[in-house]
Design an enzyme around this catalytic site. Structure first.
Site, PDB file in Angstrom:
ATOM      1  N   LYS A 183     -21.202 -16.620   0.071  1.00 10.90           N
ATOM      2  CA  LYS A 183     -22.548 -16.526   0.341  1.00 10.90           C
ATOM      3  C   LYS A 183     -23.302 -15.689  -0.993  1.00 10.90           C
ATOM      4  O   LYS A 183     -22.735 -14.568  -1.526  1.00 10.90           O
ATOM      5  CB  LYS A 183     -23.126 -15.780   1.531  1.00 10.90           C
TER       6      LYS A 183
ATOM      7  N   GLY B  89     -11.420  -9.011  -1.961  1.00 16.46           N
ATOM      8  CA  GLY B  89     -10.353  -9.580  -1.019  1.00 16.46           C
ATOM      9  C   GLY B  89      -9.937 -10.926  -1.433  1.00 16.46           C
ATOM     10  O   GLY B  89      -8.783 -10.943  -1.822  1.00 16.46           O
TER      11      GLY B  89
ATOM     12  N   ARG C 230       0.779  -1.280   0.067  1.00 15.64           N
ATOM     13  CA  ARG C 230      -0.042  -0.097   0.240  1.00 15.64           C
ATOM     14  C   ARG C 230       1.030   1.202  -0.084  1.00 15.64           C
ATOM     15  O   ARG C 230       0.468   2.184  -0.406  1.00 15.64           O
ATOM     16  CB  ARG C 230      -0.823  -0.086   1.182  1.00 15.64           C
TER      17      ARG C 230
ATOM     18  N   GLY D 104     -13.928  -3.707  -0.356  1.00 17.60           N
ATOM     19  CA  GLY D 104     -15.321  -3.007  -0.108  1.00 17.60           C
ATOM     20  C   GLY D 104     -15.693  -2.011  -0.882  1.00 17.60           C
ATOM     21  O   GLY D 104     -16.667  -1.770  -1.361  1.00 17.60           O
TER      22      GLY D 104
HETATM   23  P1  AMP Z   1     -16.178 -13.836  -0.009  1.00 18.50           P
HETATM   24  O1  AMP Z   1     -15.668 -13.099   0.938  1.00 18.50           O
HETATM   25  O2  AMP Z   1     -17.743 -14.116   0.004  1.00 18.50           O
HETATM   26  O3  AMP Z   1     -15.685 -13.663  -1.430  1.00 18.50           O
HETATM   27  O4  AMP Z   1     -15.841 -15.613   0.374  1.00 18.50           O
HETATM   28  C1  AMP Z   1     -14.708 -15.841   0.138  1.00 18.50           C
HETATM   29  C2  AMP Z   1     -14.458 -17.196   1.191  1.00 18.50           C
HETATM   30  O5  AMP Z   1     -15.535 -18.236   0.507  1.00 18.50           O
HETATM   31  C3  AMP Z   1     -13.255 -18.128   0.978  1.00 18.50           C
HETATM   32  O6  AMP Z   1     -12.319 -17.894   2.351  1.00 18.50           O
HETATM   33  C4  AMP Z   1     -13.503 -19.170   0.702  1.00 18.50           C
HETATM   34  O7  AMP Z   1     -12.849 -20.338   1.499  1.00 18.50           O
HETATM   35  C5  AMP Z   1     -15.028 -19.482   0.959  1.00 18.50           C
HETATM   36  N1  AMP Z   1     -15.647 -20.498   0.046  1.00 18.50           N
HETATM   37  C6  AMP Z   1     -15.511 -20.773  -1.194  1.00 18.50           C
HETATM   38  N2  AMP Z   1     -16.287 -21.786  -1.610  1.00 18.50           N
HETATM   39  C7  AMP Z   1     -16.626 -22.415  -0.616  1.00 18.50           C
HETATM   40  C8  AMP Z   1     -17.426 -23.444  -0.431  1.00 18.50           C
HETATM   41  N3  AMP Z   1     -17.750 -24.143  -1.417  1.00 18.50           N
HETATM   42  N4  AMP Z   1     -17.950 -23.671   0.930  1.00 18.50           N
HETATM   43  C9  AMP Z   1     -17.454 -22.770   1.916  1.00 18.50           C
HETATM   44  N5  AMP Z   1     -16.894 -21.823   1.618  1.00 18.50           N
HETATM   45  C10 AMP Z   1     -16.334 -21.664   0.572  1.00 18.50           C
END
Ligand code: AMP
Length: 396
Positions: free
Chosen positions: A198, A354, A35, A377
């Protein structure tokens, strides 16, 4: 856009909001100065013009006033090395001593202020606090894209005190221009690859992108909410039961808008959330009881790769599986490889948010895609179509 390249800073004191939220180890040594390096072009532009620089930033999450571990004093030596010049430091960001040091700054010199978040007024967007900061300089530059989605004193409120003299630094300019390149592209097909945990955290972006993209690839934990919504058996996979209807709406909306929605067809499953768990491959809608889906399968990966390789513009946000664990990282790596291939054949690719940035760094591919957004974000909110206070304040 009011960028620093449109202005000569000769003889001016320039207050630059940077993002020096760098990690340090137990000995307070900086473990990643990315950064700080990213801010150098903006700082050097002002210095080379013959201006002087006052740098302000937050670092960490101080709770209630100054905390030594979050002081910016630990950055002074490294900043001096990067700029190849002496950096002066003041252990506060407002008050008499700061005013005196700022007033006596000579042409070409650099002053670093201490952590803005030692004052609760910073996050509260306090007008008087912003005014006290503003009084230190003739010009305001915002180069902290990572906090552009916050209406804090130093990122947004302060700009009103510089009606004619407020500018975007190079990081801000690059981020905005590159994200706009995707959102307003005429280079088609445009493919968005959405992964991560999610549906709920990605739904606004997915809806927003639905009007723009030709292909929408969905992977990661979201997969299983879609599979269950369509009547599949997903075992112990991550599922948001309250989002099943939403998943069906997305499928319907893709049909209506003629978007090629690519959902996983096979899945790598594990009997526990562990790299060394027993694994089994299945169709995505037939996850074995007692197992959870942790990565896309090979058939899915090659189908996704085909779509990606035929794309002219690509946006990637979120991993395809639990890429932090070696045994569930193949799908994410396959997508990263396909993006790199497409980029080398002339596609424009933007990786942001991220965990996809962490993945692209893990595979040492950051220099093989067109642009890696550091915004986190802020980038996601920009993609969602929100007005970011840090951007709006300069545009006004
Ligand atoms: P996000 O911050 O929503 O982009 O989520 C990223 C996180 O999603 C990472 O830490 C991944 O390990 C997790 N992730 C990806 N695929 C899966 C899965 N099939 N089940 C649970 N966690 C997941």
């Amino acid at each position: 856009m009011k960028t620093i390249d449109q202005h000569c800073f000769k003889g001016e004191k320039v207050l630059i909001r940077v993002d020096f939220n760098v990690p340090v180890n137990a000995e307070m040594q900086i473990t990643d100065d990315t950064r700080m390096r990213a801010a150098l072009p903006t700082i050097n532009k002002v210095l080379n013009d013959g201006g002087s620089v006052i740098l302000m930033s937050h670092r960490g999450r101080p709770k209630n006033g100054p905390e030594d571990q979050f002081s910016l004093k630990y950055l002074v030596v490294q900043l001096g090395k990067l700029l190849d010049k002496k950096v002066d430091f003041v252990a506060d960001c407002i008050g008499c001593e700061v005013k005196e040091k700022a007033a006596s700054l000579s042409e070409g010199s650099v002053l670093l202020l201490d952590n803005l978040r030692f004052y609760k007024e910073e996050k509260a967007g306090d007008l008087d606090f912003a005014k006290q900061l503003a009084e230190l300089a003739d010009v305001y530059v915002n180069d902290a894209f990572g906090t552009a989605h916050r209406a804090h004193a130093s990122t947004a409120v302060i700009a009103q005190f510089f009606p004619e003299k407020k500018f975007f630094g190079h990081i801000m300019t690059n981020e905005i221009q590159n994200i706009n390149k995707v959102l307003n592209t005429t280079k088609k097909p445009l493919t968005a690859i959405m992964g991560g945990a999610k549906v709920s955290s990605k739904i606004t972006i997915i809806s927003q992108l639905m009007d723009k993209v030709d292909n929408l690839i969905i992977g990661g934990g979201m997969t299983y909410t879609f599979a269950k919504a369509m009547g599949g058996n997903v075992g112990n996979s991550l599922v948001e039961d309250d989002k099943l209807g939403l998943a069906l709406d997305i499928i319907e909306s893709a049909k209506e808008k003629d978007v090629n929605l690519c959902l996983p067809i096979d899945s790598i499953n594990a009997d526990s959330f562990d790299n060394d768990a027993n694994t089994a491959l299945s169709k995505v809608d037939c996850v074995q009881d007692g197992f959870m889906g942790l990565d896309i399968g090979e058939e899915t990966a090659s189908q996704f790769a085909e779509v990606i390789k035929n794309s002219a513009t690509i946006l990637w946000n979120g991993p395809m599986g639990v890429f932090e664990m070696e045994n569930f990282s193949k799908g994410t790596k396959a997508v990263a490889d396909a993006i790199v291939d497409a980029t080398s054949s002339g596609a424009f690719s933007l990786v942001g948010g991220g965990d996809s940035v962490a993945a692209i760094n893990k595979y040492e591919m950051a220099d093989k895609v067109s642009y890696v957004s550091t915004g986190g974000g802020a980038m996601l909110e920009y993609l969602e179509g929100k007005t970011l206070p840090g951007i709006a304040a300069i545009m006004k």
